[in-house]
Scaffold this active site. Structure first.
Site, PDB file in Angstrom:
ATOM      1  N   LYS A 138     -15.975  58.527  35.278  1.00 13.80           N
ATOM      2  CA  LYS A 138     -16.931  58.492  36.006  1.00 13.80           C
ATOM      3  C   LYS A 138     -18.003  59.570  35.815  1.00 13.80           C
ATOM      4  O   LYS A 138     -19.182  59.539  35.811  1.00 13.80           O
ATOM      5  CB  LYS A 138     -16.334  58.962  37.590  1.00 13.80           C
ATOM      6  CG  LYS A 138     -15.460  57.829  38.111  1.00 13.80           C
ATOM      7  CD  LYS A 138     -14.357  58.270  39.076  1.00 13.80           C
ATOM      8  CE  LYS A 138     -13.664  56.901  39.650  1.00 13.80           C
ATOM      9  NZ  LYS A 138     -12.591  57.343  40.457  1.00 13.80           N
TER      10      LYS A 138
ATOM     11  N   GLU B  83      -1.124  54.536  40.869  1.00  9.20           N
ATOM     12  CA  GLU B  83      -0.306  53.315  40.226  1.00  9.20           C
ATOM     13  C   GLU B  83       1.035  53.467  39.725  1.00  9.20           C
ATOM     14  O   GLU B  83       1.151  54.748  39.603  1.00  9.20           O
ATOM     15  CB  GLU B  83      -1.468  53.172  39.261  1.00  9.20           C
ATOM     16  CG  GLU B  83      -2.767  52.761  39.470  1.00  9.20           C
ATOM     17  CD  GLU B  83      -3.176  51.502  40.137  1.00  9.20           C
ATOM     18  OE1 GLU B  83      -2.305  50.652  39.730  1.00  9.20           O
ATOM     19  OE2 GLU B  83      -4.101  51.357  40.670  1.00  9.20           O
TER      20      GLU B  83
ATOM     21  N   ILE C 209     -18.910  56.462  48.330  1.00  7.40           N
ATOM     22  CA  ILE C 209     -20.129  57.574  48.369  1.00  7.40           C
ATOM     23  C   ILE C 209     -21.198  56.993  47.638  1.00  7.40           C
ATOM     24  O   ILE C 209     -20.914  56.751  46.466  1.00  7.40           O
ATOM     25  CB  ILE C 209     -19.566  58.866  47.683  1.00  7.40           C
ATOM     26  CG1 ILE C 209     -18.349  59.284  48.230  1.00  7.40           C
ATOM     27  CG2 ILE C 209     -20.751  59.940  47.845  1.00  7.40           C
ATOM     28  CD1 ILE C 209     -17.763  60.586  47.711  1.00  7.40           C
TER      29      ILE C 209
ATOM     30  N   ASP D  76      -9.702  58.763  34.121  1.00  8.95           N
ATOM     31  CA  ASP D  76     -10.585  58.006  35.183  1.00  8.95           C
ATOM     32  C   ASP D  76     -11.640  58.908  35.656  1.00  8.95           C
ATOM     33  O   ASP D  76     -12.874  58.537  35.799  1.00  8.95           O
ATOM     34  CB  ASP D  76      -9.716  57.695  36.192  1.00  8.95           C
ATOM     35  CG  ASP D  76     -10.632  57.089  37.551  1.00  8.95           C
ATOM     36  OD1 ASP D  76     -10.779  55.864  37.211  1.00  8.95           O
ATOM     37  OD2 ASP D  76     -10.842  57.598  38.557  1.00  8.95           O
TER      38      ASP D  76
ATOM     39  N   GLU E 111     -22.860  50.967  41.697  1.00  9.54           N
ATOM     40  CA  GLU E 111     -22.558  52.036  42.792  1.00  9.54           C
ATOM     41  C   GLU E 111     -20.967  52.307  42.817  1.00  9.54           C
ATOM     42  O   GLU E 111     -20.293  53.291  43.299  1.00  9.54           O
ATOM     43  CB  GLU E 111     -23.121  51.815  44.043  1.00  9.54           C
ATOM     44  CG  GLU E 111     -22.895  53.001  45.073  1.00  9.54           C
ATOM     45  CD  GLU E 111     -23.738  54.051  44.741  1.00  9.54           C
ATOM     46  OE1 GLU E 111     -25.159  54.005  44.717  1.00  9.54           O
ATOM     47  OE2 GLU E 111     -23.154  55.050  44.290  1.00  9.54           O
TER      48      GLU E 111
ATOM     49  N   LYS F 262     -16.075  51.192  35.903  1.00  5.30           N
ATOM     50  CA  LYS F 262     -16.190  52.366  35.368  1.00  5.30           C
ATOM     51  C   LYS F 262     -15.815  52.631  33.896  1.00  5.30           C
ATOM     52  O   LYS F 262     -16.675  53.181  33.047  1.00  5.30           O
ATOM     53  CB  LYS F 262     -15.677  53.465  36.237  1.00  5.30           C
ATOM     54  CG  LYS F 262     -14.228  53.220  36.491  1.00  5.30           C
ATOM     55  CD  LYS F 262     -13.748  53.812  37.731  1.00  5.30           C
ATOM     56  CE  LYS F 262     -12.369  52.901  38.198  1.00  5.30           C
ATOM     57  NZ  LYS F 262     -11.874  53.478  39.513  1.00  5.30           N
TER      58      LYS F 262
ATOM     59  N   THR G  78      -8.371  43.965  44.633  1.00  8.04           N
ATOM     60  CA  THR G  78      -8.709  44.714  45.857  1.00  8.04           C
ATOM     61  C   THR G  78     -10.137  44.784  45.965  1.00  8.04           C
ATOM     62  O   THR G  78     -10.699  44.703  47.338  1.00  8.04           O
ATOM     63  CB  THR G  78      -8.268  46.077  45.151  1.00  8.04           C
ATOM     64  OG1 THR G  78      -6.705  45.965  44.961  1.00  8.04           O
ATOM     65  CG2 THR G  78      -8.422  47.044  46.574  1.00  8.04           C
ATOM     66  N   VAL G  79     -10.920  45.180  45.109  1.00  9.04           N
ATOM     67  CA  VAL G  79     -12.645  45.256  45.474  1.00  9.04           C
ATOM     68  C   VAL G  79     -13.122  43.854  45.755  1.00  9.04           C
ATOM     69  O   VAL G  79     -13.900  43.779  46.830  1.00  9.04           O
ATOM     70  CB  VAL G  79     -13.287  45.915  44.139  1.00  9.04           C
ATOM     71  CG1 VAL G  79     -14.692  46.239  44.551  1.00  9.04           C
ATOM     72  CG2 VAL G  79     -12.401  47.271  43.972  1.00  9.04           C
TER      73      VAL G  79
HETATM   74  N1  LIG Z   1      -9.501  49.465  43.475  1.00  9.09           N
HETATM   75  C1  LIG Z   1     -10.403  50.514  43.688  1.00  9.09           C
HETATM   76  O1  LIG Z   1     -10.340  51.312  44.642  1.00  9.09           O
HETATM   77  C2  LIG Z   1     -11.605  50.553  42.829  1.00  9.09           C
HETATM   78  C3  LIG Z   1     -12.588  51.702  43.120  1.00  9.09           C
HETATM   79  C4  LIG Z   1     -13.415  51.730  42.260  1.00  9.09           C
HETATM   80  C5  LIG Z   1     -13.807  50.871  41.448  1.00  9.09           C
HETATM   81  N2  LIG Z   1     -12.743  49.702  40.925  1.00  9.09           N
HETATM   82  C6  LIG Z   1     -13.164  49.036  39.955  1.00  9.09           C
HETATM   83  O2  LIG Z   1     -13.193  47.592  40.404  1.00  9.09           O
HETATM   84  C7  LIG Z   1     -12.773  46.867  39.199  1.00  9.09           C
HETATM   85  C8  LIG Z   1     -11.640  45.868  40.001  1.00  9.09           C
HETATM   86  O3  LIG Z   1     -10.671  46.734  40.455  1.00  9.09           O
HETATM   87  P1  LIG Z   1      -9.527  46.100  41.383  1.00  9.09           P
HETATM   88  O4  LIG Z   1      -8.791  47.377  42.060  1.00  9.09           O
HETATM   89  O5  LIG Z   1     -10.264  45.190  42.302  1.00  9.09           O
HETATM   90  O6  LIG Z   1      -8.672  45.488  40.621  1.00  9.09           O
HETATM   91  P2  LIG Z   1      -7.581  44.312  40.780  1.00  9.09           P
HETATM   92  O7  LIG Z   1      -7.115  44.348  42.174  1.00  9.09           O
HETATM   93  O8  LIG Z   1      -6.689  44.560  39.684  1.00  9.09           O
HETATM   94  O9  LIG Z   1      -8.407  42.946  40.813  1.00  9.09           O
HETATM   95  C9  LIG Z   1      -8.825  42.295  39.626  1.00  9.09           C
HETATM   96  C10 LIG Z   1      -8.856  41.006  39.718  1.00  9.09           C
HETATM   97  O10 LIG Z   1      -9.456  40.339  38.797  1.00  9.09           O
HETATM   98  C11 LIG Z   1      -9.089  39.110  38.278  1.00  9.09           C
HETATM   99  N3  LIG Z   1      -8.801  38.772  36.829  1.00  9.09           N
HETATM  100  C12 LIG Z   1      -8.541  39.651  35.785  1.00  9.09           C
HETATM  101  N4  LIG Z   1      -8.957  38.916  34.737  1.00  9.09           N
HETATM  102  C13 LIG Z   1      -9.814  37.929  35.135  1.00  9.09           C
HETATM  103  C14 LIG Z   1     -10.453  36.836  34.380  1.00  9.09           C
HETATM  104  N5  LIG Z   1     -10.426  37.105  33.062  1.00  9.09           N
HETATM  105  N6  LIG Z   1     -11.096  36.060  35.100  1.00  9.09           N
HETATM  106  C15 LIG Z   1     -10.937  36.089  36.450  1.00  9.09           C
HETATM  107  N7  LIG Z   1     -10.213  36.940  37.143  1.00  9.09           N
HETATM  108  C16 LIG Z   1      -9.757  37.656  36.523  1.00  9.09           C
HETATM  109  C17 LIG Z   1      -7.494  39.040  38.874  1.00  9.09           C
HETATM  110  O11 LIG Z   1      -7.186  38.005  39.216  1.00  9.09           O
HETATM  111  P3  LIG Z   1      -5.879  37.313  39.478  1.00  9.09           P
HETATM  112  O12 LIG Z   1      -5.495  37.844  40.755  1.00  9.09           O
HETATM  113  O13 LIG Z   1      -6.261  35.764  39.684  1.00  9.09           O
HETATM  114  O14 LIG Z   1      -4.869  37.526  38.410  1.00  9.09           O
HETATM  115  C18 LIG Z   1      -7.386  40.304  39.787  1.00  9.09           C
HETATM  116  O15 LIG Z   1      -7.210  39.659  41.172  1.00  9.09           O
HETATM  117  C19 LIG Z   1     -12.121  47.574  38.277  1.00  9.09           C
HETATM  118  O16 LIG Z   1     -13.218  47.653  37.323  1.00  9.09           O
HETATM  119  C20 LIG Z   1     -12.131  48.978  38.830  1.00  9.09           C
HETATM  120  O17 LIG Z   1     -12.023  50.171  38.161  1.00  9.09           O
HETATM  121  C21 LIG Z   1     -11.891  50.001  41.699  1.00  9.09           C
END
Ligand SMILES: NC(=O)c1ccc[n+]([C@@H]2O[C@H](COP(=O)([O-])OP(=O)(O)OC[C@H]3O[C@@H](n4cnc5c(N)ncnc54)[C@H](OP(=O)(O)O)[C@@H]3O)[C@@H](O)[C@H]2O)c1
Length: 442
Positions: free
Chosen positions: A212, A197, A143, A208, A136, A112, A20-21
């Site tokens: 933060k 989720e 924010i 969570d 950030e 986080k 997602t990010v």
């Molecule tokens: N989503 C939000 O709104 C949000 C907001 C604030 C902070 N965050 C933080 O941002 C981070 C990412 O969140 P997200 O929501 O983007 O998670 P996500 O959608 O689950 O994406 C994580 C990605 O990381 C990849 N991945 C996992 N293990 C890996 C590895 N060993 N090597 C390479 N790639 C790997 C996965 O790849 P594959 O697709 O190839 O399996 C997956 O696409 C987290 O720390 C989360 O707490 C997220």
């Protein structure tokens, strides 16, 4: 790192994770590429992206050649200036970040959970290596609250922080308040809308939000934080009847992350909290986040916006990339210490046990409708130095039990717990008493 900064004609990014990010960051760097080049003077280029599953489709405009499964192509790549970690979790994320720092790469992360638990080790590693570590996206998505604390408010003594920092919980609480839904129903509907989720425990149990809060406390008060010392209570125990009474009393129930400086100690806690309708934080609804921070010089400030999602979080991560890039381009890496204080300026502060805190309280007793009950309860509260601010007593219900609702003045939590234990043992009290902490938010 600053050695050849004058010759740089682009900034190279190595992205770890394309979920997602990660996708949001790619989208923003592509769609706002020209604007970013005008702001920086040089383009930002994605050199490599590490992902686990290379068969997944790629975001528009991304060449397949940048994708790899080999982490070394990012953290050992001389063309990568900034490593962006957006895979989440503890390992391998932590190992990757430490290796990247060791290799002299600057790091941007939104992780986080990792920062809440291992932030200290990562901040120290970055400071000692003289590289930037920006995060950030880890608190309240879009924010810019970390930058506000690290830079905009850096001349202030931070006095208190009240945050709605988890959009999922806030969405559920808003549904319960506006539509009178029970917790389970509101959760199911939130999941159906994609705002929670499949396993919502981290959000609804307050974990969570505690992650933060740990990050905010660390940078606001300049202290290492023992994550386990943050008292954490989620929203699953909140019932519609308490929300109705709160409304009647002109309050809203919110999952708040609270931090206060208290005579050399810190209060840091996450729990459902009643806040007056008139407080700005009470007006923050749905998936939105807000942080209300009071500094000794500035007074109260409020930061509001979307706390999650690909583009809001991508905005924070990409903003960090620009900040770090500016430091690289001007030879100023390490200008702002990761944890907002220089290492030698940080002072360990104890986080108070929840039993030591002082708060106002809401109680809902379920009692037999007898004349003596109110005086018995008031007597026990008085014996524990708890003074009553107001009482609402409703008429008799079918079973002969009536709700008795009380708001207290400030009392010590330990005394409140002892008093409630004693009250719950009374024959005239038919159910375990509900207690919600109340904050005026000053
Ligand atoms: N989503 C939000 O709104 C949000 C907001 C604030 C902070 N965050 C933080 O941002 C981070 C990412 O969140 P997200 O929501 O983007 O998670 P996500 O959608 O689950 O994406 C994580 C990605 O990381 C990849 N991945 C996992 N293990 C890996 C590895 N060993 N090597 C390479 N790639 C790997 C996965 O790849 P594959 O697709 O190839 O399996 C997956 O696409 C987290 O720390 C989360 O707490 C997220």
């Amino acid at each position: 790192m600053g050695r050849d900064f004058r010759m740089k004609n682009k900034i190279g990014i190595g992205l770890i994770g394309l979920g997602t990010v990660g996708s949001g960051v790619v989208d923003i760097l592509r769609r706002n590429g020209d604007l970013i080049r005008r702001r920086l003077g040089v383009p930002v280029e994605i050199v490599r992206i590490v992902r686990k599953d290379t068969n997944k489709s790629l975001p528009a405009g991304l060449s397949p050649e940048v994708i790899t499964t080999d982490i070394r192509e990012v953290i050992e790549n001389p063309d990568v200036d900034i490593v962006v970690e957006v895979i989440g979790g503890f390992e391998p994320a932590k190992g990757y970040i430490l290796q990247a720092i060791e290799n002299g790469k600057h790091v941007v992360t939104a992780n986080k959970a990792l920062l809440a638990v291992s932030g200290e080790e990562l901040y120290r590693a970055a400071s000692r290596r003289g590289v930037d570590l920006y995060f950030e996206g880890s608190v309240c998505g879009g924010i810019p609250i970390i930058k506000a604390i690290r830079e905009g408010l850096s001349a202030n003594r931070i006095e208190s922080i009240y945050g709605i920092v988890n959009g999922t919980s806030n969405f559920i609480m808003t549904k319960m308040t506006r539509e009178g839904k029970g917790f389970e129903e509101a959760l199911r509907e939130t999941q159906a809308l994609g705002y929670a989720e499949a396993d919502p425990a981290l959000d609804i149990e307050g974990i969570d939000a505690a992650h933060k809060l740990a990050i905010l406390v660390n940078i606001a008060f300049g202290t290492p934080v023992d994550f386990k010392a943050i008292y954490t209570e989620g929203i699953s125990g909140i019932s519609p009847v308490d929300i109705r009474y709160a409304t009647e009393l002109n309050y809203r129930v919110k999952l708040l992350a609270i931090a206060k400086m208290r005579a050399g100690c810190i209060e840091a806690r996450v729990h459902p909290t009643m806040v007056p309708n008139s407080h700005l934080i009470a007006t923050v609804e749905g998936i939105f986040n807000a942080v209300y921070i009071t500094g000794d010089a500035v007074g109260p400030t409020l930061f509001y916006g979307r706390g999650a999602g690909d583009l809001p979080t991508g905005s924070a991560v990409a903003g960090d990339i620009l900040d770090v890039a500016r430091n690289i381009l001007t030879g100023n890496s390490g200008r702002v210490p990761p944890a907002a204080f220089r290492e030698e300026g940080r002072v360990p502060l104890r986080i108070m046990d929840i039993n030591e805190i002082e708060s106002m309280y809401y109680f809902r007793f379920t009692v037999q409708d007898k004349p003596s009950v109110l005086s018995r309860i008031s007597g026990i509260l008085g014996d524990h130095q708890i003074s009553i601010a107001s009482v609402i007593q409703k008429g008799r219900s079918d079973g002969g039990n009536v709700p008795l609702v009380m708001m207290t003045h400030e009392a010590v939590e330990r005394n409140v717990k002892s008093a409630l234990e004693e009250i719950n043992r009374l024959d005239a009290v038919s159910e375990k008493t509900t207690m919600i902490r109340v904050e005026e938010g000053k």
